[in-house]
Design a protein around this motif. Structure first.
Motif, PDB file in Angstrom:
ATOM      1  N   ARG A  15      56.117  43.402  47.006  1.00  0.00           N
ATOM      2  CA  ARG A  15      55.383  44.050  45.933  1.00  0.00           C
ATOM      3  C   ARG A  15      55.264  43.279  44.623  1.00  0.00           C
ATOM      4  N   LYS A  16      56.363  42.649  44.184  1.00  0.00           N
ATOM      5  CA  LYS A  16      56.297  41.966  42.889  1.00  0.00           C
ATOM      6  C   LYS A  16      55.364  40.761  42.923  1.00  0.00           C
ATOM      7  N   SER A  17      55.514  39.934  43.967  1.00  0.00           N
ATOM      8  CA  SER A  17      54.634  38.767  44.042  1.00  0.00           C
ATOM      9  C   SER A  17      53.197  39.232  44.265  1.00  0.00           C
ATOM     10  N   LEU A  18      53.062  40.318  45.021  1.00  0.00           N
ATOM     11  CA  LEU A  18      51.747  40.855  45.314  1.00  0.00           C
ATOM     12  C   LEU A  18      51.013  41.289  44.049  1.00  0.00           C
ATOM     13  N   ARG A  19      51.756  41.907  43.141  1.00  0.00           N
ATOM     14  CA  ARG A  19      51.147  42.326  41.890  1.00  0.00           C
ATOM     15  C   ARG A  19      50.649  41.121  41.108  1.00  0.00           C
ATOM     16  N   ARG A  20      51.432  40.055  41.170  1.00  0.00           N
ATOM     17  CA  ARG A  20      50.986  38.851  40.465  1.00  0.00           C
ATOM     18  C   ARG A  20      49.763  38.259  41.153  1.00  0.00           C
ATOM     19  N   ILE A  21      49.764  38.278  42.493  1.00  0.00           N
ATOM     20  CA  ILE A  21      48.601  37.772  43.236  1.00  0.00           C
ATOM     21  C   ILE A  21      47.335  38.520  42.789  1.00  0.00           C
ATOM     22  N   LEU A  22      47.474  39.829  42.608  1.00  0.00           N
ATOM     23  CA  LEU A  22      46.335  40.633  42.161  1.00  0.00           C
ATOM     24  C   LEU A  22      45.895  40.216  40.758  1.00  0.00           C
ATOM     25  N   LEU A  23      46.863  39.889  39.916  1.00  0.00           N
ATOM     26  CA  LEU A  23      46.528  39.401  38.571  1.00  0.00           C
ATOM     27  C   LEU A  23      45.822  38.055  38.634  1.00  0.00           C
ATOM     28  N   TYR A  24      46.337  37.165  39.483  1.00  0.00           N
ATOM     29  CA  TYR A  24      45.700  35.846  39.615  1.00  0.00           C
ATOM     30  C   TYR A  24      44.254  36.011  40.061  1.00  0.00           C
ATOM     31  N   ARG A  25      44.060  36.880  41.048  1.00  0.00           N
ATOM     32  CA  ARG A  25      42.711  37.055  41.540  1.00  0.00           C
ATOM     33  C   ARG A  25      41.770  37.569  40.445  1.00  0.00           C
ATOM     34  N   GLY A  26      42.269  38.563  39.666  1.00  0.00           N
ATOM     35  CA  GLY A  26      41.456  39.093  38.570  1.00  0.00           C
ATOM     36  C   GLY A  26      41.053  37.994  37.606  1.00  0.00           C
ATOM     37  N   SER A  27      42.019  37.155  37.286  1.00  0.00           N
ATOM     38  CA  SER A  27      41.781  36.060  36.367  1.00  0.00           C
ATOM     39  C   SER A  27      40.803  35.037  36.954  1.00  0.00           C
TER      40      SER A  27
END
Lengths: 219, 219
Positions: A15-27
């Protein structure tokens, strides 16, 4: 109720890395709109508020590799990140409760873009079936049929707090495995269920508290 | 833009314990409704999904003491926890944007209970001023006046992503220090600003992902 346990919302270890992955994608999607072709872990980290090392570490978990000199190709990186989510195709989900939060989620256009299919919503009030909305509103007697027909594995709970546990129990009995809970209660569920509690009052109140503190006491 | 930095949403070091405090309070309010008079750290931990040690540690940060034998008095504990939040009285906040999310938050009855005063909302569309809602809707030209009159220090951003950074900049210039951001973008703000990013798509998508994984790869 013996086999029901209180779960923390950190059950999925990714979950934690996944949330960051979602942030990276947004960016990345924003950078793509701006015409950017290549990006470095440093840039992505700065954009999303994490270190460049963390960005590279997160990508390596999903076996995404960059080129140390040239960084990452924006288009390819987006495609790689999206394949993490969509390797099973799009996912059908349902919304329980068509009050303010439920209706707001039903009308949230971002979901379509993200391949989140909201196939139906449910409310005990039959008059809600006349709501102007692209997402159909059913009464609870059709829940089993809809879950089965659309192979629904994930549901959003947006019912009043007193009804949330009962609705949750019904969903679990029908085979739903993932729940996003907007009701301000801690739901008791079997250990294999993934729960994400989103408490909007808490999100707001914690900011208000931090703003009203001249200097924090401790961690 | 030189003095604007990307911030992580963990700027207030108390945030993690604070979120648990909010969970404890939610759980205590439910227990109070059920007529429970005394509670142990063990019970509260079980209800909220943390260890009993963590519960006691969190309380000690705020100098709340229990009795090892008798646990905590539910009524007193609720009052103690609430005093953490409300030592400055209730807080006036505003909502930027009256789309789905903004309107849903404006109509969310939980906030009143929690002494979160939403004093006004803003939207560029003047027709939104006719919305049936207890929270008034103004156009942006009245922002400065409202922020000053109600001493607003915290704002919710619920505008489309392309407008979010500009709205955020205006709020910061008017002296707003805390922002709850529902727009799916990372806002650039000066270092003293407290930001909490709430991305509803991410909340849902991370559950969908976990459900579709037979076994997680790694942390």
């Amino acid at each position: 109720m013996k086999n029901y346990n209180v779960k923390k919302n950190t059950i999925c270890p990714l979950r934690k890395s996944l949330r960051r992955i979602l942030l990276y994608r947004g960016s990345l999607l924003r950078l793509q709109t701006l015409g950017v072709k290549r990006v470095y872990s440093y840039t992505l980290g700065k954009e999303t508020g994490v270190s460049a090392e963390q960005v590279r570490k997160d990508f390596s978990v999903y076996r995404i590799k960059g080129n140390q000199r040239g960084g990452y190709h924006v288009d390819k990186l987006i495609a790689d990140l999206e394949s993490i989510f969509y390797h099973n195709g799009s996912q059908n989900i349902i919304i329980m409760g068509r009050g303010n939060i439920g209706s707001s989620l039903a009308n949230y256009s971002n979901f379509i873009q993200r391949k989140i299919n909201i196939v139906a919503s449910f409310d005990i009030d039959p008059s809600k079936q006349r709501l102007r909305s692209e997402i159909p509103v059913y009464t609870l007697d059709r829940l089993g049929e809809v879950v089965k027909r659309f192979e629904v594995k994930t549901a959003i709970i947006a019912v009043p707090d007193i009804a949330a546990q009962e609705v949750c129990k019904q969903l679990v009995e029908l085979g739903v495995e993932g729940i996003i809970n907007f009701a301000p209660v801690i739901l008791k569920v079997p250990s294999h269920i993934i729960i994400n509690n989103v408490n909007l009052s808490d999100e707001i109140e914690s900011v208000i508290y931090c703003v009203s503190q001249p200097g924090p006491l401790s961690t």
